[in-house]
Design a protein around this motif. Sequence first.
Motif, PDB file in Angstrom:
ATOM      1  N   LEU A  58       0.613  -1.237  -0.039  1.00 54.02           N
ATOM      2  CA  LEU A  58       0.020   0.045  -0.039  1.00 54.02           C
ATOM      3  C   LEU A  58       0.968   1.095  -0.040  1.00 54.02           C
ATOM      4  N   SER A  59       2.024   1.257   0.650  1.00 54.39           N
ATOM      5  CA  SER A  59       2.837   2.322   0.654  1.00 54.39           C
ATOM      6  C   SER A  59       3.352   2.580  -0.683  1.00 54.39           C
ATOM      7  N   LEU A  60       3.671   1.660  -1.412  1.00 55.18           N
ATOM      8  CA  LEU A  60       4.256   1.870  -2.661  1.00 55.18           C
ATOM      9  C   LEU A  60       3.360   2.590  -3.801  1.00 55.18           C
ATOM     10  N   SER A  61       1.937   2.399  -3.368  1.00 50.48           N
ATOM     11  CA  SER A  61       1.079   3.180  -4.323  1.00 50.48           C
ATOM     12  C   SER A  61       0.490   4.581  -3.499  1.00 50.48           C
ATOM     13  N   GLY A  62       1.335   4.950  -2.649  1.00 47.51           N
ATOM     14  CA  GLY A  62       1.315   6.396  -1.981  1.00 47.51           C
ATOM     15  C   GLY A  62       0.270   6.451  -0.821  1.00 47.51           C
ATOM     16  N   ARG A  63      -0.064   5.385  -0.405  1.00 47.83           N
ATOM     17  CA  ARG A  63      -1.159   5.333   0.824  1.00 47.83           C
ATOM     18  C   ARG A  63      -0.319   5.627   2.067  1.00 47.83           C
ATOM     19  N   LYS A  64      -1.018   6.299   3.123  1.00 47.26           N
ATOM     20  CA  LYS A  64      -0.349   6.575   4.169  1.00 47.26           C
ATOM     21  C   LYS A  64      -0.469   5.209   5.070  1.00 47.26           C
ATOM     22  N   VAL A  65       0.640   4.587   5.597  1.00 46.92           N
ATOM     23  CA  VAL A  65       0.547   3.512   6.291  1.00 46.92           C
ATOM     24  C   VAL A  65       1.717   3.583   7.375  1.00 46.92           C
ATOM     25  N   ASN A  66       1.549   2.532   8.461  1.00 48.90           N
ATOM     26  CA  ASN A  66       2.554   2.582   9.592  1.00 48.90           C
ATOM     27  C   ASN A  66       3.715   2.132   8.930  1.00 48.90           C
TER      28      ASN A  66
END
Length: 144
Positions: free
Chosen positions: A69-77
Amino acid sequence: MFLQNCSQCHGSDARGLKGFPNLTDNAWLYGGEPAAIVNTVMNGRIGAMPAWGESFGEQGVREVVTYTLSLSGRKVNAREAAAGKARFAACAACHGTDGKGNPALGSADITAQHWLYEEARAHLMVTVLIGNADLQSARPRHSG
């Protein structure tokens, strides 16, 4: 011909139904070149995402999904994503070290905002845990 042969999966507007590609965008799993499209129409495509649940365990799957999810620009832990990045090496064989996918394999570009099934974390967890080969085998095959 499209309405008779393709719309059941790709929708009458070609924007794709859940689990089937949107044909109106620029996200082509197997490449958008005319020869690749003709090959898909003539021979069909059945891809398979392997199950990683036994290899990664549930926490490892959660970490890989967070990194994805981080690779697609989502804010993650950030901590979970860092742990997932190390595990992502196993995924890189198909999705590439940069997550951009591989048209020769039909593996998705997971850095993009295009999701074949859905972008929900819960669905991604299930896909990584058990794979999608069972989902794929339930699809109708194209006939040429």
